[in-house]
Enzyme design. Structure first.
Site: not given
Length: 434
Positions: A215, A238
């Site tokens: 993430d 991310h």
């Protein structure tokens, strides 16, 4: 004479012993580094002793794998404001994710001041939970590995966090936190494994970190102010994200954020600001991104104010595929809107006093004073710069300076702007759409 010298030496020994405070080895409290014996009570007992010391204290974790099977809360305030935790071993969470159950935190420090954590490894053993979620089973939300709540003057140096169930490190409602030399490790497909999450905190510095995760490498939530992030290697992951913001109507803003010398490798995003398309009193302002390198990043520079992961439970959002539809009626007059490429609802009659009305819900987050300076590298997608801002609260004072981003094999990239205002100077590849 000899007796005087001896007494002086004894006095100095006693004095420095008292001045140096206590040294608390978790092994002395029954901990075993065999990865099998539950050492939760041993660690909590060592903490209780160190926290009750009026002098600076040190907790020591020698080499070995120490199973902390239960959620552990290290609570303050302590009698001293200088407790050091030196870890040469590895702290291990239970491999069965159901043991920690729905506990939000595994290792929680709350209301402490002057705590420093040096070295060591945290092994969250999160693969079981990830598999459960991937299979679509009824799984608990997951447990964060290390959390600091309502803490002040914190140092985290040289720590490795691997395979956390969800977020690795959370800094919540804290002041003056220094994070140095961290290593975050989790597979690319591990869900919600943010590297470091910061919210409602001020004075947080993150330097010299390496993050491979599933993430955001760093996520910045509401109420985060005065952040300095420098020399971060991110990927996979991310990217570095401000947000998501705008989940709540009443929400603190994010301001005074600096990100310098970051390298993104194969990430979904590089420098991202994201908010839900919902009413909110929140804001983002005074953000500087400088000297960043992108290596095959899908979205090197992106502001997304229509954020909705998985397109599930999204509020009505404005996009280029929206079709005109009636949204309000004033007397006999039907008001229509054409939501095409960010247009606003306009009255079809000049007789009405209604000047404009939004067709669909847009983000209330106000984004302003965001600067991108010397951002270079390659984009995995053709659109390397994307500003998808709120129709009701357009982005203001966006500055681009010396941006050089290319598409595959040095092909020209593109930029896309929607409801964004600002200026570009210096070298601009792709061409600015501001």
């Amino acid at each position: 004479m000899a007796m005087k010298v001896l007494l002086a030496v004894l006095f100095l020994i006693i004095f420095f012993s008292l001045a140096s405070g206590g040294d608390y080895n978790v092994v002395d409290y029954g901990a075993k580094g065999d990865a099998k014996t539950d050492t939760t009570r041993s660690f909590l007992s060592a903490w209780a002793s160190a926290c009750s010391s009026v002098k600076p204290a040190r907790i020591y974790v020698p080499h070995g794998r120490y199973l902390i099977k239960q959620a552990a809360e290290f609570r303050g305030p302590c009698k001293n404001n200088a407790t050091t935790i030196r870890i040469d071993g590895t702290l291990v969470a239970p491999s069965d994710y159901r043991i920690l159950g729905s506990s939000d935190t595994w290792l929680l420090f709350i209301k402490v001041t002057g705590v420093s954590v040096y070295g060591g490894t945290l092994d969250g053993q999160g693969s079981g939970l990830w598999a459960c979620k991937k299979a679509g089973k009824n799984c608990p939300a997951g447990t964060r590995s290390l959390t600091f709540n309502y803490a002040k003057d914190i140092v985290i140096n040289g720590l490795t966090s691997m395979n956390s169930q969800v977020s690795h490190i959370v800094i919540n409602s804290c002041q003056n936190v220094m994070v140095q030399g961290l290593k975050i490790v989790a597979p690319e497909g591990s869900p919600n494994t943010d590297g470091i999450h910061i919210q409602t905190s001020t004075g947080v510095t993150i330097t010299g970190t390496s993050m491979n995760t599933g993430d955001d490498c760093i996520s910045i939530g509401p109420g985060a102010t005065n952040l300095w992030i420098q020399r971060v290697n991110c990927g996979p992951g991310h990217g570095i994200s401000i947000g998501s913001l705008g989940k709540d109507l009443v929400e603190q803003g994010v301001q005074n954020v600096t990100v310098k010398n970051a390298v993104f490798t194969g990430t979904q995003n590089g420098l991202r600001i994201k908010s839900w398309a919902r009413p909110s009193k929140g804001f983002v302002r005074r953000v500087l991104y400088e000297d960043a390198t992108m290596k095959n990043v899908k979205n090197p520079i992106i502001i997304d104010q229509n954020y909705c992961p998985g397109n599930e439970g999204c509020p009505d959002q404005l996009n280029e595929f929206s079709m005109p539809k009636p949204v309000a009626r004033f007397g006999a007059e039907l008001i229509l809107s054409w939501a095409w490429a960010g247009c606003r609802l306009m009255s079809l009659s000049s007789a009405t006093s209604i000047k404009s009305l939004d067709l669909v819900q847009s983000s209330g987050i106000k984004i302003s004073e965001v600067t991108y300076k010397n951002i270079q590298g390659t984009s995995e997608t053709e659109v390397a710069v994307k500003f998808d801002c709120s129709m009701s609260n357009p982005c203001r004072d966006i500055k681009l300076q010396d941006v050089k981003l290319s598409y595959h094999n040095n092909s020209p990239a593109q930029s896309s702007c929607l409801n964004a205002d600002g200026a570009a100077t210096g070298l601009m590849l792709p061409s600015s759409c501001l």
